[in-house]
Design an enzyme around this catalytic site. Sequence first.
Site, PDB file in Angstrom:
ATOM      1  N   GLY A   8       1.376  -1.297   0.159  1.00  0.00           N
ATOM      2  CA  GLY A   8       0.092   0.040  -0.127  1.00  0.00           C
ATOM      3  C   GLY A   8       0.776   1.491   0.107  1.00  0.00           C
ATOM      4  O   GLY A   8       1.457   1.531   1.029  1.00  0.00           O
ATOM      5  N   ALA A   9       0.984   2.099  -1.231  1.00  0.00           N
ATOM      6  CA  ALA A   9       2.181   2.979  -0.990  1.00  0.00           C
ATOM      7  C   ALA A   9       1.514   4.406  -1.344  1.00  0.00           C
ATOM      8  O   ALA A   9       1.784   4.918  -1.803  1.00  0.00           O
ATOM      9  CB  ALA A   9       2.540   2.367  -2.699  1.00  0.00           C
ATOM     10  N   GLY A  10       0.696   3.889  -0.223  1.00  0.00           N
ATOM     11  CA  GLY A  10      -1.016   5.109  -0.436  1.00  0.00           C
ATOM     12  C   GLY A  10      -0.319   6.354  -0.031  1.00  0.00           C
ATOM     13  O   GLY A  10       1.113   6.697   0.427  1.00  0.00           O
ATOM     14  N   GLY A  13       1.400   4.741   3.762  1.00  0.00           N
ATOM     15  CA  GLY A  13       2.179   3.693   3.075  1.00  0.00           C
ATOM     16  C   GLY A  13       3.788   4.224   2.384  1.00  0.00           C
ATOM     17  O   GLY A  13       5.253   4.137   2.972  1.00  0.00           O
ATOM     18  N   ASP A  32       1.919  -1.633  -4.773  1.00  0.00           N
ATOM     19  CA  ASP A  32       0.656  -1.227  -4.677  1.00  0.00           C
ATOM     20  C   ASP A  32       0.129  -1.666  -6.090  1.00  0.00           C
ATOM     21  O   ASP A  32       0.748  -1.419  -6.645  1.00  0.00           O
ATOM     22  CB  ASP A  32       0.217   0.540  -4.513  1.00  0.00           C
ATOM     23  CG  ASP A  32      -0.650   1.647  -3.883  1.00  0.00           C
ATOM     24  OD1 ASP A  32      -0.897   1.183  -3.207  1.00  0.00           O
ATOM     25  OD2 ASP A  32      -1.394   1.053  -5.270  1.00  0.00           O
ATOM     26  N   ARG A  87     -14.400   3.000  11.624  1.00  0.00           N
ATOM     27  CA  ARG A  87     -13.428   2.302  10.701  1.00  0.00           C
ATOM     28  C   ARG A  87     -14.176   1.269  10.596  1.00  0.00           C
ATOM     29  O   ARG A  87     -13.789   0.358   9.311  1.00  0.00           O
ATOM     30  CB  ARG A  87     -12.970   2.447  11.880  1.00  0.00           C
ATOM     31  CG  ARG A  87     -11.420   3.727  11.901  1.00  0.00           C
ATOM     32  CD  ARG A  87     -10.470   3.529  13.045  1.00  0.00           C
ATOM     33  NE  ARG A  87      -9.216   4.283  13.560  1.00  0.00           N
ATOM     34  CZ  ARG A  87     -10.265   5.650  14.295  1.00  0.00           C
ATOM     35  NH1 ARG A  87     -10.730   5.101  15.096  1.00  0.00           N
ATOM     36  NH2 ARG A  87      -9.369   6.991  14.170  1.00  0.00           N
ATOM     37  N   ASN A  94     -11.596  -4.158   3.133  1.00  0.00           N
ATOM     38  CA  ASN A  94     -10.177  -4.040   3.448  1.00  0.00           C
ATOM     39  C   ASN A  94     -10.415  -5.919   3.260  1.00  0.00           C
ATOM     40  O   ASN A  94      -8.676  -5.703   3.674  1.00  0.00           O
ATOM     41  CB  ASN A  94      -9.932  -2.999   4.721  1.00  0.00           C
ATOM     42  CG  ASN A  94      -9.963  -1.777   3.863  1.00  0.00           C
ATOM     43  OD1 ASN A  94     -10.124  -1.508   2.611  1.00  0.00           O
ATOM     44  ND2 ASN A  94     -10.053  -0.780   5.133  1.00  0.00           N
ATOM     45  N   ARG A 150      -1.022  11.009  20.170  1.00  0.00           N
ATOM     46  CA  ARG A 150      -1.941  12.138  19.912  1.00  0.00           C
ATOM     47  C   ARG A 150      -2.366  12.606  20.920  1.00  0.00           C
ATOM     48  O   ARG A 150      -2.425  13.828  21.081  1.00  0.00           O
ATOM     49  CB  ARG A 150      -3.552  11.763  19.111  1.00  0.00           C
ATOM     50  CG  ARG A 150      -3.411  11.371  17.990  1.00  0.00           C
ATOM     51  CD  ARG A 150      -4.582  11.183  16.567  1.00  0.00           C
ATOM     52  NE  ARG A 150      -4.657  10.544  15.322  1.00  0.00           N
ATOM     53  CZ  ARG A 150      -4.632   9.557  14.713  1.00  0.00           C
ATOM     54  NH1 ARG A 150      -5.589   9.237  14.899  1.00  0.00           N
ATOM     55  NH2 ARG A 150      -4.074  10.187  13.662  1.00  0.00           N
ATOM     56  N   HIS A 174      -8.889   0.651  18.492  1.00  0.00           N
ATOM     57  CA  HIS A 174      -8.973   1.455  18.458  1.00  0.00           C
ATOM     58  C   HIS A 174     -10.037   2.288  17.625  1.00  0.00           C
ATOM     59  O   HIS A 174     -10.574   2.468  16.171  1.00  0.00           O
ATOM     60  CB  HIS A 174      -7.264   1.057  16.776  1.00  0.00           C
ATOM     61  CG  HIS A 174      -7.358   2.683  15.864  1.00  0.00           C
ATOM     62  ND1 HIS A 174      -6.028   3.120  16.795  1.00  0.00           N
ATOM     63  CD2 HIS A 174      -6.692   2.529  14.486  1.00  0.00           C
ATOM     64  CE1 HIS A 174      -6.665   4.791  15.751  1.00  0.00           C
ATOM     65  NE2 HIS A 174      -6.047   4.317  14.910  1.00  0.00           N
TER      66      HIS A 174
HETATM   67  N1  APR Z   1      -1.960  -4.588  -2.759  1.00  0.00           N
HETATM   68  C1  APR Z   1      -1.310  -2.782  -2.896  1.00  0.00           C
HETATM   69  N2  APR Z   1      -2.096  -2.205  -2.719  1.00  0.00           N
HETATM   70  C2  APR Z   1      -3.447  -1.702  -2.559  1.00  0.00           C
HETATM   71  C3  APR Z   1      -3.763  -3.017  -2.284  1.00  0.00           C
HETATM   72  C4  APR Z   1      -4.321  -4.184  -2.837  1.00  0.00           C
HETATM   73  N3  APR Z   1      -4.789  -5.426  -3.485  1.00  0.00           N
HETATM   74  N4  APR Z   1      -5.458  -2.248  -2.321  1.00  0.00           N
HETATM   75  C5  APR Z   1      -5.494  -0.848  -2.896  1.00  0.00           C
HETATM   76  N5  APR Z   1      -4.140  -0.604  -2.363  1.00  0.00           N
HETATM   77  C6  APR Z   1      -3.419   0.861  -2.019  1.00  0.00           C
HETATM   78  C7  APR Z   1      -4.507   1.754  -2.960  1.00  0.00           C
HETATM   79  O1  APR Z   1      -3.823   1.919  -4.107  1.00  0.00           O
HETATM   80  C8  APR Z   1      -3.648   2.772  -2.111  1.00  0.00           C
HETATM   81  O2  APR Z   1      -2.488   3.861  -2.926  1.00  0.00           O
HETATM   82  O3  APR Z   1      -3.485   1.383  -0.851  1.00  0.00           O
HETATM   83  C9  APR Z   1      -3.129   2.426  -0.361  1.00  0.00           C
HETATM   84  C10 APR Z   1      -3.778   2.844   0.253  1.00  0.00           C
HETATM   85  O4  APR Z   1      -3.554   4.076   0.431  1.00  0.00           O
HETATM   86  P1  APR Z   1      -4.199   5.235   0.436  1.00  0.00           P
HETATM   87  O5  APR Z   1      -5.812   5.090   0.082  1.00  0.00           O
HETATM   88  O6  APR Z   1      -3.760   7.045   0.600  1.00  0.00           O
HETATM   89  O7  APR Z   1      -4.687   5.067   2.493  1.00  0.00           O
HETATM   90  P2  APR Z   1      -4.028   5.695   3.398  1.00  0.00           P
HETATM   91  O8  APR Z   1      -4.335   7.103   3.867  1.00  0.00           O
HETATM   92  O9  APR Z   1      -2.949   5.589   3.619  1.00  0.00           O
HETATM   93  O10 APR Z   1      -4.274   5.099   4.428  1.00  0.00           O
HETATM   94  C11 APR Z   1      -4.495   3.446   4.274  1.00  0.00           C
HETATM   95  O11 APR Z   1      -4.568   3.052   6.798  1.00  0.00           O
HETATM   96  O12 APR Z   1      -4.811   4.173   8.451  1.00  0.00           O
HETATM   97  C12 APR Z   1      -5.446   3.243   7.441  1.00  0.00           C
HETATM   98  O13 APR Z   1      -7.392   3.406   7.276  1.00  0.00           O
HETATM   99  C13 APR Z   1      -6.833   3.249   6.327  1.00  0.00           C
HETATM  100  O14 APR Z   1      -6.823   1.410   6.102  1.00  0.00           O
HETATM  101  C14 APR Z   1      -6.679   3.234   5.544  1.00  0.00           C
HETATM  102  C15 APR Z   1      -4.882   2.296   5.310  1.00  0.00           C
END
Ligand code: APR
Length: 311
Positions: A8-10, A13, A32, A87, A94, A150, A174
């Site tokens: 998850g490189a969002g 990540g 990702d 959540r 998820n 926090r 959480h």
């Molecule tokens: N495999 C890899 N990456 C994935 C997959 C998968 N099957 N499905 C989704 N993703 C990626 C998305 O493409 C996205 O880039 O996970 C990333 C999530 O990043 P964001 O949408 O920016 O979310 P973020 O704020 O990083 O939160 C991620 O952490 O805190 C928790 O509630 C939050 O569950 C969420 C997670």
Amino acid sequence: MKKISIIGAGMTGSTAAHWLAERELADLVLVDVVEGMPQGKGLDLLEAMPIIRKDVKIVGTNSYEATQGSDIIVITAGLPRKPGMSRDDLLTANADIVRKAATETLKYSPNAIYIVLTNPLDTMAYLAMKVTGLPANRVIGQAGVLDAARMSAFVALETGVSVENINCYVLGGHGDEMVPLTRHSNIAGIPLREYLPAERLEAIVNRTRKGGGEIVNLLKTGSAYYAPSMAVVQMADAILKDKHLIVPCAALMQGEYGLNDMYFGVPVMLGANGVEKIIEYSLDADEKAAFEKSAVSVKDTHDALRKLVTF
Ligand code: APR
């Protein structure tokens, strides 16, 4: 060099990768599903390293091969909350994502320790443990480190005291029922209950409980990521350096605090084996009641998961 793969490189990540790279703690792999995105972020981060003179290898990818031999797998893949969502609303979406991330990475890194951030946190950590079949000490949910940070930030804002003097402990799930411990939390050894007037402390406790939601409401398009990703760094550092650091994390309950077969936020000792030990605080009647209330809602989410998924 140690190796950490982040699935998850969002926002969370990639920000974790940023903090980790800056500390030269490990080589990094960002995975990702979005094509090009992890590659782009990985390359950009790699190109920042010469400026700060850090020798960190960073790779972004859409497949799992490059995660081979990781010491730590961080799972942040998933959907984040939007305003109005709890959540728990994220459970169905998820669960599939976390299952895939956990089982795919295990093929390449059978000895890794897992840190799970995807929400609903406690339940997703439980799922990762179940689907990988790993011993519970090797799958840790991240929540308490963030919630405690926090609370510490709010105490620092209120008192003007250095964050270095502030030690906060937040246990439980959480979610909004989390349990900020005002008796154990302290400023330079002075319990918060003695340092702050009751109504100020109450306001800090409430703000801590809703800390994630406060950020979601401000950002509108996503959830918090700076503090959650910095919490990853503290946990990874403790594991890779075998520090035996005691911090609140989500761990599998096997009789501790009277709970069983669920992940829950408790103080754990983090070291090379992941959870080296679960620490049991003595809780007074009020703390116990809050703890139990939080446990009920986390148990409900575990039950919902068990209906949804066969392990
Ligand atoms: N495999 C890899 N990456 C994935 C997959 C998968 N099957 N499905 C989704 N993703 C990626 C998305 O493409 C996205 O880039 O996970 C990333 C999530 O990043 P964001 O949408 O920016 O979310 P973020 O704020 O990083 O939160 C991620 O952490 O805190 C928790 O509630 C939050 O569950 C969420 C997670």
